[in-house]
Write a protein that holds these residues in place. Structure first.
Motif, PDB file in Angstrom:
ATOM      1  N   VAL A 140       0.590  -1.243   0.034  1.00  0.00           N
ATOM      2  CA  VAL A 140      -0.173  -0.231   0.062  1.00  0.00           C
ATOM      3  C   VAL A 140       0.751   1.246   0.128  1.00  0.00           C
ATOM      4  N   GLU A 141       0.450   2.283  -0.920  1.00  0.00           N
ATOM      5  CA  GLU A 141       1.146   3.512  -0.925  1.00  0.00           C
ATOM      6  C   GLU A 141       0.460   4.500   0.179  1.00  0.00           C
ATOM      7  N   THR A 142       0.861   5.054   1.125  1.00  0.00           N
ATOM      8  CA  THR A 142       0.276   5.757   2.151  1.00  0.00           C
ATOM      9  C   THR A 142       1.048   7.035   2.527  1.00  0.00           C
ATOM     10  N   ASN A 143       0.318   7.952   2.774  1.00  0.00           N
ATOM     11  CA  ASN A 143       0.800   9.301   3.161  1.00  0.00           C
ATOM     12  C   ASN A 143       1.238   9.265   4.522  1.00  0.00           C
ATOM     13  N   GLY A 144       1.288   8.310   5.514  1.00  0.00           N
ATOM     14  CA  GLY A 144       1.717   8.014   6.527  1.00  0.00           C
ATOM     15  C   GLY A 144       0.968   8.779   7.797  1.00  0.00           C
ATOM     16  N   THR A 145      -0.450   9.207   7.550  1.00  0.00           N
ATOM     17  CA  THR A 145      -1.074   9.916   8.469  1.00  0.00           C
ATOM     18  C   THR A 145      -2.058   9.294   9.337  1.00  0.00           C
ATOM     19  N   LEU A 146      -2.575   7.752   8.684  1.00  0.00           N
ATOM     20  CA  LEU A 146      -3.513   6.947   9.169  1.00  0.00           C
ATOM     21  C   LEU A 146      -2.875   5.673   9.978  1.00  0.00           C
ATOM     22  N   LEU A 147      -3.463   5.277  11.014  1.00  0.00           N
ATOM     23  CA  LEU A 147      -2.919   3.813  11.506  1.00  0.00           C
ATOM     24  C   LEU A 147      -3.758   2.801  10.804  1.00  0.00           C
ATOM     25  N   PRO A 148      -3.086   1.650  10.618  1.00  0.00           N
ATOM     26  CA  PRO A 148      -3.848   0.503  10.025  1.00  0.00           C
ATOM     27  C   PRO A 148      -4.775  -0.007  11.105  1.00  0.00           C
ATOM     28  N   HIS A 149      -5.979  -0.701  10.939  1.00  0.00           N
ATOM     29  CA  HIS A 149      -6.644  -1.599  11.948  1.00  0.00           C
ATOM     30  C   HIS A 149      -5.868  -2.970  11.870  1.00  0.00           C
ATOM     31  N   SER A 150      -6.074  -3.655  12.878  1.00  0.00           N
ATOM     32  CA  SER A 150      -5.386  -4.843  13.015  1.00  0.00           C
ATOM     33  C   SER A 150      -5.611  -5.900  11.768  1.00  0.00           C
ATOM     34  N   ASP A 151      -7.022  -5.873  11.263  1.00  0.00           N
ATOM     35  CA  ASP A 151      -6.998  -6.949  10.120  1.00  0.00           C
ATOM     36  C   ASP A 151      -6.317  -6.334   8.962  1.00  0.00           C
ATOM     37  N   PHE A 152      -6.146  -4.925   8.733  1.00  0.00           N
ATOM     38  CA  PHE A 152      -5.527  -4.538   7.684  1.00  0.00           C
ATOM     39  C   PHE A 152      -3.941  -4.799   7.815  1.00  0.00           C
ATOM     40  N   GLU A 153      -3.482  -4.508   9.105  1.00  0.00           N
ATOM     41  CA  GLU A 153      -2.061  -4.816   9.397  1.00  0.00           C
ATOM     42  C   GLU A 153      -1.798  -6.307   9.019  1.00  0.00           C
ATOM     43  N   ALA A 154      -2.543  -7.158   9.317  1.00  0.00           N
ATOM     44  CA  ALA A 154      -2.423  -8.588   9.196  1.00  0.00           C
ATOM     45  C   ALA A 154      -2.405  -9.218   7.632  1.00  0.00           C
ATOM     46  N   ALA A 155      -3.159  -8.290   6.951  1.00  0.00           N
ATOM     47  CA  ALA A 155      -3.164  -8.606   5.434  1.00  0.00           C
ATOM     48  C   ALA A 155      -2.366  -8.067   4.443  1.00  0.00           C
ATOM     49  N   ILE A 156      -1.641  -6.966   5.033  1.00  0.00           N
ATOM     50  CA  ILE A 156      -0.753  -6.200   4.189  1.00  0.00           C
ATOM     51  C   ILE A 156       0.638  -6.966   4.051  1.00  0.00           C
ATOM     52  N   ASP A 157       1.477  -6.655   3.021  1.00  0.00           N
ATOM     53  CA  ASP A 157       2.721  -7.175   2.898  1.00  0.00           C
ATOM     54  C   ASP A 157       3.635  -6.237   3.227  1.00  0.00           C
ATOM     55  N   GLN A 158       3.268  -5.013   2.638  1.00  0.00           N
ATOM     56  CA  GLN A 158       4.426  -3.801   2.708  1.00  0.00           C
ATOM     57  C   GLN A 158       3.656  -2.449   2.742  1.00  0.00           C
ATOM     58  N   TYR A 159       4.424  -1.707   3.450  1.00  0.00           N
ATOM     59  CA  TYR A 159       3.862  -0.461   3.528  1.00  0.00           C
ATOM     60  C   TYR A 159       4.779   0.448   2.842  1.00  0.00           C
ATOM     61  N   ASN A 160       4.429   1.352   1.875  1.00  0.00           N
ATOM     62  CA  ASN A 160       5.310   2.389   1.107  1.00  0.00           C
ATOM     63  C   ASN A 160       4.870   3.656   1.720  1.00  0.00           C
ATOM     64  N   VAL A 161       5.413   4.110   2.737  1.00  0.00           N
ATOM     65  CA  VAL A 161       5.090   5.433   3.490  1.00  0.00           C
ATOM     66  C   VAL A 161       5.724   6.503   3.105  1.00  0.00           C
ATOM     67  N   SER A 162       4.877   7.325   2.483  1.00  0.00           N
ATOM     68  CA  SER A 162       5.569   8.460   1.626  1.00  0.00           C
ATOM     69  C   SER A 162       4.752   9.892   2.388  1.00  0.00           C
ATOM     70  N   PRO A 163       5.625  10.108   3.688  1.00  0.00           N
ATOM     71  CA  PRO A 163       4.884  11.279   4.388  1.00  0.00           C
ATOM     72  C   PRO A 163       5.270  12.577   3.579  1.00  0.00           C
ATOM     73  N   LYS A 164       4.371  13.521   3.753  1.00  0.00           N
ATOM     74  CA  LYS A 164       4.428  14.830   3.201  1.00  0.00           C
ATOM     75  C   LYS A 164       5.344  15.906   3.868  1.00  0.00           C
ATOM     76  N   LEU A 165       6.073  16.814   3.311  1.00  0.00           N
ATOM     77  CA  LEU A 165       6.929  17.829   3.756  1.00  0.00           C
ATOM     78  C   LEU A 165       6.144  19.219   3.656  1.00  0.00           C
ATOM     79  N   ALA A 166       6.933  20.170   4.380  1.00  0.00           N
ATOM     80  CA  ALA A 166       6.026  21.579   4.167  1.00  0.00           C
ATOM     81  C   ALA A 166       5.939  21.939   2.832  1.00  0.00           C
ATOM     82  N   ASN A 167       6.752  21.542   1.803  1.00  0.00           N
ATOM     83  CA  ASN A 167       6.406  21.777   0.532  1.00  0.00           C
ATOM     84  C   ASN A 167       5.182  21.482  -0.108  1.00  0.00           C
ATOM     85  N   SER A 168       4.374  20.615   0.472  1.00  0.00           N
ATOM     86  CA  SER A 168       3.101  20.083   0.101  1.00  0.00           C
ATOM     87  C   SER A 168       2.091  21.035   0.322  1.00  0.00           C
TER      88      SER A 168
END
Ligand code: SF4
Length: 264
Positions: A140-168
């Motif tokens: 999953v490609e995520t902006n890193g502002t939401l936590l996963p639910h436990s069933d999502f955490e169990a199902a997903i293999d990889q988090y691609n966390v792309s937090p946004k900086l001030a320039n956003s």
């Protein structure tokens, strides 16, 4: 005790999917960025986002008519905000699964928008596809502002966390969620990818790394740019920055191959 996840869509049956030029945005390509770069993958682009980055290149997932959000394209007299009913489709999880199954790849990239706003339906999609073939793998490609639910955490293999900086142009209170940073910094499935355009972006990344104790091997730096020329301008100094700070570099393969064409 892990922090509680924020509320997200609770509908496990329906996914809001981006529609690009009339077509559902479910397509077969290669992962162009980050840890899995080069892997043939099916992309499922969800609609909706909880952030509003001023340079977002998937603004058709959130910049709806009547909303106040600014975008760099506002300077273009031909730019129009998006009609939600035209650019977002409601699809059953079964319909999405059928479309994904039509492609040969078993790596699926859940992207957006912000896909983690629709966790229950994504969990249902992952379960359904694995019933067809246990070899399916999901990132999953995520902006890193939401936590996963436990069933999502169990199902997903990889988090691609792309937090946004001030320039956003997103306020810090929206783009930097301390509990979420800490969660992903400690999660062995999570990898961080920061888009860097200039030196002050790099300085911000280094501050965030220190603030949330993110291991260097979990961080990829990627040059900002939606054209080959823009990437070429930033690549060399960013590679040098990676060497200096022990971080990893990722290019944007899809931009190198297809330019800023979408859905390929
Ligand atoms: S978080 Fe991603 S999808 Fe959302 S506005 Fe920013 S760049 Fe666009």
């Amino acid at each position: 005790m892990p922090p509680k996840p924020q509320p997200v869509s609770t509908d496990p049956n329906t996914l809001k999917i981006a529609r690009l030029n009339g077509q559902l945005e479910i397509f077969y390509s290669i992962q162009g960025e980050g840890k899995s770069a080069g892997i043939p993958s099916v992309f499922v682009r969800t609609s909706l986002c909880n952030l509003h980055c001023i340079w977002c290149d998937t603004d058709y997932t959130w910049n709806w008519e009547g909303t106040p959000f600014a975008h760099v394209n506002d300077a273009n007299p031909e730019y129009r905000k998006f009609h939600k009913k035209t650019w977002m489709a409601r699809c059953s999880v079964g319909e999405i699964a059928e479309r994904v199954l039509a492609y040969p790849a078993r790596n699926v990239v859940l992207t957006g928008g912000e896909p983690m706003m629709q966790q229950p339906a994504l969990v249902a999609l992952m379960h359904l596809l694995r019933q067809h073939d246990a070899a399916y793998r999901f990132e999953v490609e995520t902006n890193g502002t939401l936590l996963p639910h436990s069933d999502f955490e169990a199902a997903i293999d990889q988090y691609n966390v792309s937090p946004k900086l001030a320039n956003s142009n997103n306020p810090q209170r929206l783009r930097e969620k301390a509990a979420v940073y800490r969660y992903f910094a400690q999660n062995p499935k999570a990898w961080f990818k920061f888009v860097v355009a200039q030196l002050k972006d790099l300085e911000e990344v280094l501050l965030l790394q220190e603030r949330y104790a993110i291991a260097s091997e979990k961080i990829w730096l990627m040059p900002e740019g939606h054209t080959r020329q823009a990437l070429a301008r930033r690549r060399r100094w960013l590679v040098e920055a990676c060497k200096t700070h022990g971080l990893r570099y990722t290019d944007r393969l899809h931009v190198q191959i297809w330019g800023n064409q979408k859905g390929v």
